[in-house]
Design a protein around this motif. Structure first.
Motif, PDB file in Angstrom:
ATOM      1  N   UNK A  59      -4.197  -5.832  -6.184  1.00 14.94           N
ATOM      2  CA  UNK A  59      -3.226  -6.111  -5.055  1.00 14.94           C
ATOM      3  C   UNK A  59      -3.743  -5.823  -3.861  1.00 14.94           C
ATOM      4  N   UNK A  60      -3.231  -6.208  -2.638  1.00  6.95           N
ATOM      5  CA  UNK A  60      -3.630  -6.033  -1.461  1.00  6.95           C
ATOM      6  C   UNK A  60      -2.366  -6.046  -0.442  1.00  6.95           C
ATOM      7  N   UNK A  61      -2.962  -5.302   0.639  1.00  8.19           N
ATOM      8  CA  UNK A  61      -1.897  -5.101   1.665  1.00  8.19           C
ATOM      9  C   UNK A  61      -2.040  -6.613   2.672  1.00  8.19           C
ATOM     10  N   UNK A  62      -0.692  -7.425   2.704  1.00 12.52           N
ATOM     11  CA  UNK A  62      -0.867  -8.610   3.233  1.00 12.52           C
ATOM     12  C   UNK A  62      -0.374  -8.359   4.645  1.00 12.52           C
ATOM     13  N   UNK A  63      -1.542  -8.891   5.616  1.00 14.51           N
ATOM     14  CA  UNK A  63      -0.956  -8.607   6.995  1.00 14.51           C
ATOM     15  C   UNK A  63      -1.191  -9.585   7.894  1.00 14.51           C
ATOM     16  N   UNK A  64      -0.215  -9.821   8.877  1.00 10.00           N
ATOM     17  CA  UNK A  64      -0.114 -11.035   9.705  1.00 10.00           C
ATOM     18  C   UNK A  64      -1.412 -10.545  10.914  1.00 10.00           C
ATOM     19  N   UNK A  65      -2.084 -11.875  11.264  1.00  9.73           N
ATOM     20  CA  UNK A  65      -3.396 -11.744  11.752  1.00  9.73           C
ATOM     21  C   UNK A  65      -2.971 -11.136  13.117  1.00  9.73           C
ATOM     22  N   UNK A  66      -1.867 -11.002  13.978  1.00  7.13           N
ATOM     23  CA  UNK A  66      -1.708 -10.152  14.890  1.00  7.13           C
ATOM     24  C   UNK A  66      -1.644  -8.796  14.651  1.00  7.13           C
ATOM     25  N   UNK A  67      -0.836  -8.325  13.634  1.00  3.84           N
ATOM     26  CA  UNK A  67      -0.918  -6.851  13.306  1.00  3.84           C
ATOM     27  C   UNK A  67      -2.459  -6.322  12.949  1.00  3.84           C
ATOM     28  N   UNK A  68      -3.139  -7.431  12.130  1.00  2.00           N
ATOM     29  CA  UNK A  68      -4.561  -6.784  12.005  1.00  2.00           C
ATOM     30  C   UNK A  68      -5.465  -6.760  13.320  1.00  2.00           C
ATOM     31  N   UNK A  69      -5.150  -7.420  14.056  1.00  4.94           N
ATOM     32  CA  UNK A  69      -6.032  -7.450  15.368  1.00  4.94           C
ATOM     33  C   UNK A  69      -5.703  -6.217  16.166  1.00  4.94           C
ATOM     34  N   UNK A  70      -4.286  -5.884  16.111  1.00  5.18           N
ATOM     35  CA  UNK A  70      -3.656  -4.653  16.772  1.00  5.18           C
ATOM     36  C   UNK A  70      -4.300  -3.328  16.268  1.00  5.18           C
ATOM     37  N   UNK A  71      -4.489  -3.309  14.776  1.00  6.44           N
ATOM     38  CA  UNK A  71      -4.895  -2.203  14.312  1.00  6.44           C
ATOM     39  C   UNK A  71      -6.485  -2.119  14.036  1.00  6.44           C
TER      40      UNK A  71
ATOM     41  N   UNK B 162       4.701   9.419   1.113  1.00  8.48           N
ATOM     42  CA  UNK B 162       4.004   8.903  -0.078  1.00  8.48           C
ATOM     43  C   UNK B 162       3.087   7.871   0.416  1.00  8.48           C
ATOM     44  N   UNK B 163       1.960   7.560  -0.491  1.00 15.16           N
ATOM     45  CA  UNK B 163       0.929   6.464   0.059  1.00 15.16           C
ATOM     46  C   UNK B 163       0.412   5.983  -1.048  1.00 15.16           C
ATOM     47  N   UNK B 164      -0.381   4.781  -0.655  1.00 11.42           N
ATOM     48  CA  UNK B 164      -0.879   4.087  -1.626  1.00 11.42           C
ATOM     49  C   UNK B 164      -2.012   3.404  -0.849  1.00 11.42           C
ATOM     50  N   UNK B 165      -3.280   3.337  -1.763  1.00 13.46           N
ATOM     51  CA  UNK B 165      -4.567   2.735  -1.120  1.00 13.46           C
ATOM     52  C   UNK B 165      -4.812   1.400  -1.906  1.00 13.46           C
ATOM     53  N   UNK B 166      -4.975   0.475  -0.698  1.00 17.22           N
ATOM     54  CA  UNK B 166      -5.384  -0.869  -1.302  1.00 17.22           C
ATOM     55  C   UNK B 166      -5.986  -1.357  -0.119  1.00 17.22           C
ATOM     56  N   UNK B 167      -6.721  -2.737  -0.659  1.00 17.37           N
ATOM     57  CA  UNK B 167      -7.621  -3.313   0.409  1.00 17.37           C
ATOM     58  C   UNK B 167      -6.616  -4.242   1.302  1.00 17.37           C
ATOM     59  N   UNK B 168      -7.210  -4.752   2.680  1.00 15.86           N
ATOM     60  CA  UNK B 168      -6.477  -5.572   3.420  1.00 15.86           C
ATOM     61  C   UNK B 168      -6.749  -7.043   3.206  1.00 15.86           C
TER      62      UNK B 168
ATOM     63  N   UNK C  56      -1.538   1.130 -12.552  1.00 14.21           N
ATOM     64  CA  UNK C  56      -1.261   1.591 -13.862  1.00 14.21           C
ATOM     65  C   UNK C  56      -2.010   2.944 -14.196  1.00 14.21           C
ATOM     66  N   UNK C  57      -1.314   3.690 -14.881  1.00  9.53           N
ATOM     67  CA  UNK C  57      -2.134   4.920 -15.333  1.00  9.53           C
ATOM     68  C   UNK C  57      -2.158   5.038 -16.716  1.00  9.53           C
TER      69      UNK C  57
ATOM     70  N   UNK D  27      -5.667  -0.167 -16.571  1.00  6.51           N
ATOM     71  CA  UNK D  27      -5.566   1.220 -15.593  1.00  6.51           C
ATOM     72  C   UNK D  27      -6.585   1.374 -14.472  1.00  6.51           C
ATOM     73  N   UNK D  28      -5.610   1.877 -13.279  1.00  5.80           N
ATOM     74  CA  UNK D  28      -6.718   1.954 -12.046  1.00  5.80           C
ATOM     75  C   UNK D  28      -6.991   0.883 -11.279  1.00  5.80           C
ATOM     76  N   UNK D  29      -6.325  -0.245 -11.881  1.00  5.81           N
ATOM     77  CA  UNK D  29      -6.552  -1.571 -10.999  1.00  5.81           C
ATOM     78  C   UNK D  29      -5.075  -1.850  -9.873  1.00  5.81           C
ATOM     79  N   UNK D  30      -5.938  -1.639  -8.851  1.00  6.58           N
ATOM     80  CA  UNK D  30      -4.819  -2.070  -7.711  1.00  6.58           C
ATOM     81  C   UNK D  30      -3.923  -0.742  -7.267  1.00  6.58           C
ATOM     82  N   UNK D  31      -2.944  -0.930  -6.533  1.00  4.61           N
ATOM     83  CA  UNK D  31      -2.113   0.290  -5.943  1.00  4.61           C
ATOM     84  C   UNK D  31      -0.790   0.036  -6.323  1.00  4.61           C
TER      85      UNK D  31
END
Length: 924
Positions: A544-556, A571-577, A596-597, A604-608
């Protein structure tokens, strides 16, 4: 060729299972001990080893979907929808199609365990009954289940509560109806369930709702959507759809008009709409574009009394749900109401509050060790129990926390019954004997009720056979539906107008959680088919991925593919943008089901794990999210990296209004220097796909995989740009950059009459048959890949590796997967080209049957056509002037993909037709 029949015999399948350790003594593979009945009676001349089709029912979220399963002497190989069942209406979804692979997964649980040690069923029963005897009235006995609709399990649970009156029952479903039930309570004073009749709706407004997305009713709702969206000669007017949502959904993609708003602004839109219908509410503050949208929608709804409908998504709070009920009451909307199943004593949060030291905890068919919000600290609560047992199909995260683990039979291995959301019941009959030493939930609940060795078959028959005959039982099994079992429709009381306070604007970014389009809530994470199934709109696979609006992606300073850390409440999760046009700024979307663990070797270990960020008091939206960029490579895998093509989207996927299509002259055949194809006496097979109806659900993709033994390649090969799907769904953005509008286009082999792949093959492996099919002779192919390079549609796939033995299926998975394969289709090894064959094995079977009966070949359906819940795929004989394909080719919106190339494809399309409101113009 793919017609080479029976290359995988039952003996080979059994040996494959034995090689993986999958079978207990040979008795494991074969028909069940009790009598099961095919949906169609076999003919007298049917040979042993011929496929039969059985009606049964598959669960999702606690509710049933009726299916017809193809079985080869105790080996289920393919699922199709049961047209008699109201939850499928002949269509399927990706999870139903993948069930035939799931039953053969080698990671399934095989025997009871006590801690880390193997155990047996008798030892568990003795230990549990000893504790219950000491408790007397069941004080301290706590049972946690998922959503229950099974009449048999509810009956057995009631018997257990009678025997142990102090027992407490709790229900936990990570994707459920909690907020919808609360909304109905606000509106009606009782928890009624609303069932929209989409086929009768002329105007539909989806308030943060995705009826075309994943869920137990996806197939039925897609069929209802399609009923009013097909532009045909002599057909009725098209329905018009509006969507108000923060994330781009399938429903938003198919809507005629879409308004992207923040989650808190959905209630403002609903309130403004209610004020337009006379509600005594404070006016909502909306920007001019939203005001214009609401005014147009209100006028359109008002113009269709009795045929206008408002849908509200589960993710909205109960007050907005109640407001949608009030609006539907004013509109006299096409909605039925039924009383839902009995409610439990509490939810997961209630259980964790009431669980005491030394209590007895039984968990059936639920995995809160994975999908409970991390803030609830479920592991610590389980450790308080003096006795804990988990029953499920896998040794998952919850099984690892409990003292006992009990393996549960798969839905295709044991008897059961399930209700659909409208209350219609179906009896699930097994397709094969349990492969392992598993039992059903009916056995465990029967144990609580004093029945020491209750079988699921006996339990189900006891539920349904009171006062009924054996003929009735056999009829219910054959039909796959219990007659006259739907819940009675309820006339709701006058809907009350809820009190709506202004929603506070959250600080920072807002996290928006959604069920995954393939993995749903994570229960299917160990399925290789579903992990490699591209998600609608994004085409992401294996994570899975973190879905971002183009404006938010540009701002960050974030680009698609960057590695991100999402932080919320410590708490935190690591995923691609993944930058998603059309998403409202300030909202970050994340799908459930990853991270999943203890899913198995595949998942197992696929996605966040999005559940780490889920808040118990706000399960779908939570403010205060922080984003941290970790690097440039987040491991994002996309099967279609480009969706917006410079000026070419309309050429590849035309999108017109109904008026444009009506005024367009029929497409004229382009001149060609090539000679016409030779005439033949047999059928001329062709396919027409209506892109206006396609909802991009990928049921056809997974159905093709099951029918044609199409392998997965795994994430490493996908990262190299490879995949083996014979059918893909391309998604093109055909709207403006500020108002994207994705369209879906299924792309199988075109079966060109002037196929560019054929003349370049040096060994004549790519050939044309007399019925117009472009076929691949596997044993001739030497892997030059000239045909792939010459194909303008890119529908040919090369076996760079022996993917049938790929470790993408998991440890020793290829051996177990062998039992699922269709024996009518050859299993390709390394070094050959693969492609769609129009399910030539089905055509061959129809030809043989017609020859024996002495009549022409009749109707044949392909696997993708069978699966499509919207009925978007038509297939048949082009020479039948009154047939489906010939009629569809005569429609004004008919076109050939890349038709200017002169390939004369047999697979053609109908353009994507929209029905915009003139008051709002077109989004294109």
């Amino acid at each position: 060729m793919s017609t080479a029949a029976a290359l995988l015999s039952r003996r080979q399948a059994a040996l494959g299972l034995l090689a993986s350790g999958a079978l207990l003594p040979l008795a494991g593979c074969g028909k069940p001990a009790e009598q099961i009945l095919p949906a169609v009676m076999p003919s007298e001349g049917m040979l042993p080893g011929t496929a039969q089709h059985f009606a049964t029912c598959l669960p999702l979220g606690g509710y049933g979907r009726g299916v017809l399963v193809t079985s080869w002497q105790g080996r289920p190989t393919k699922v199709a929808g049961n047209p008699r069942h109201p939850a499928s209406l002949g269509g399927t979804d990706v999870l139903a199609e993948a069930a035939v692979l799931e039953v053969f997964e080698p990671d399934r649980s095989r025997a009871p365990r006590q801690g880390a040690r193997p155990a047996d069923w008798d030892s568990f029963a003795a230990a549990l009954l000893a504790r219950l005897d000491r408790a007397g009235d069941g004080a301290g006995l706590r049972v946690l289940t998922g959503q229950l609709s099974s009449p048999t399990l509810l009956r057995l649970l009631g018997a257990a509560r009678t025997r142990y009156p102090a027992m407490r029952w709790y229900m936990h479903e990570p994707v459920g109806e909690a907020q919808a039930r609360a909304g109905a309570m606000l509106a009606y004073g009782q928890p009624l369930r609303a069932l929209p009749r989409l086929a009768e709706a002329a105007v539909v407004l989806a308030l943060d709702a995705d009826p075309l997305g994943p869920g137990p009713q996806q197939a039925a709702l897609a069929r209802g959507f399609a009923a009013r969206r097909a532009l045909r000669q002599g057909g009725g007017p098209l329905s018009r759809w509006y969507a108000v949502e923060p994330l781009m959904t399938v429903t938003g993609a198919k809507a005629d008009h879409r308004l992207a708003v923040a989650p808190t602004e959905v209630s403002a839109v609903a309130r403004a709409l209610a004020v337009a219908f006379g509600a005594a509410l404070a006016p909502a503050e909306l920007d001019p574009a939203a005001q214009r949208f609401v005014a147009a929608v209100a006028a359109d709804l008002r113009a269709q009394p009795g045929a206008a409908l408002v849908l509200c998504g589960e993710w909205q709070p109960p007050e907005v749900q109640a407001l949608a009920h009030w609006l539907n009451a004013q509109l006299r909307a096409p909605v039925d109401h039924v009383t839902p199943e009995a409610a439990a004593d509490g939810d997961l949060a209630t259980l964790l509050q009431e669980l005491r030291e030394g209590d007895t905890l039984l968990i059936l068919g639920s995995n809160p060790g994975y999908d409970a919000p991390a803030a609830l600290d479920f592991p610590a609560a389980v450790r308080r129990a003096g006795f804990s047992a988990h029953m499920g199909g896998w040794r998952d995260e919850t099984a690892a926390l409990c003292q006992w683990h009990l393996p549960e039979s798969h839905a295709l291995e044991d008897w059961a019954d399930l209700r659909a959301l409208d209350g219609t019941a179906a009896i699930a009959q097994p397709l094969l004997r349990p492969l392992y030493g598993t039992r059903s939930a009916a056995w465990l609940l029967g144990l609580l009720g004093g029945q020491l060795d209750l079988s699921a078959h006996a339990a189900v028959r006891e539920t349904w056979m009171r006062g009924r005959t054996e003929d009735w039982w056999q009829g219910a099994l054959r039909a796959g539906v219990v007659p006259d079992s739907a819940a009675p429709r309820v006339v709701p009381p006058v809907a009350r107008l809820p009190t709506l306070a202004a929603a506070p604007v959250p600080a920072g970014l807002t996290l928006a959680l959604r069920p995954d389009a393939a993995l749903y809530d994570g229960r299917a994470a160990n399925s290789a088919w579903l992990q490699e199934c591209p998600r609608p709109i994004s085409s992401q696979v294996w994570g899975n991925a973190a879905l971002l609006a183009p404006a938010d992606a540009a701002a960050h300073g974030i680009a698609t593919g960057d590695a991100l850390r999402l932080v919320l409440a410590g708490r935190s999760v690591e995923v691609p943008a993944l930058v998603q046009p059309g998403q409202v700024p300030g909202v970050v979307g994340l799908a459930l089901g990853g991270g999943r663990r203890a899913a198995g070797a595949i998942g197992d270990g696929i996605g966040g794990n999005a559940y780490q960020l889920r808040q118990p008091e706000a399960p779908w939206y939570a403010g205060g999210l922080e984003i941290q960029r970790l690097g440039a490579d987040g491991g994002l895998l996309l099967l279609q990296p480009q969706h917006r093509l410079a000026g070419q989207a309309q050429e590849l996927l035309p999108s017109w209004t109904a008026a444009d299509a009506a005024a367009r002259p029929p497409e004229a055949a382009l001149p060609s220097l090539l000679p016409p194809p030779p005439a033949a006496d047999g059928p001329a097979w062709a396919m027409v796909i209506d892109t206006a109806l396609c909802v991009g659900c990928n049921a056809c993709v997974v159905a093709c995989q099951a029918e044609n033994n199409v392998p997965v390649v795994g994430p490493e090969e996908v990262a190299r740009g490879r995949d083996m799907h014979w059918l893909r769904i391309d998604s093109y953005d055909i709207g403006r950059a500020e108002a994207p509008r994705p369209g879906f286009q299924p792309v199988p082999c075109m079966h060109c009459e002037a196929a560019p792949c054929e003349p370049v093959c040096p060994v004549a492996a790519s050939v044309h048959d007399h019925e117009g099919l472009n076929l691949q002779v596997y044993n001739r192919c030497v892997g030059t890949r000239f045909c792939q390079a010459n194909c303008p549609y890119k529908v040919r796939h090369f076996n760079f590796r022996d993917y049938t033995d790929s470790q993408a299926y998991g440890t020793q998975g290829a051996d177990s997967v062998a039992a699922q394969r269709n024996p009518e289709v050859s299993v390709r090894g390394r070094g050959v080209m693969e492609k769609c064959t129009y399910c030539v094995q089905r055509l061959s079977a129809a030809r043989r049957d017609a020859s024996k009966a002495g009549h022409p070949v009749g109707e044949v359906t392909t696997a993708c056509q069978d699966a499509c819940p919207a009925g978007a795929i038509g297939f048949g004989d082009l020479r039948r002037t009154e047939g489906t394909v010939a009629r569809l080719r005569g429609e004004a919106q008919h076109f050939a993909l890349l038709g200017h190339l002169g390939t004369r494809p047999r697979t053609t399309y109908l353009a994507d037709i929209r029905n915009p409101n003139p008051a709002l113009g077109s989004d294109a």
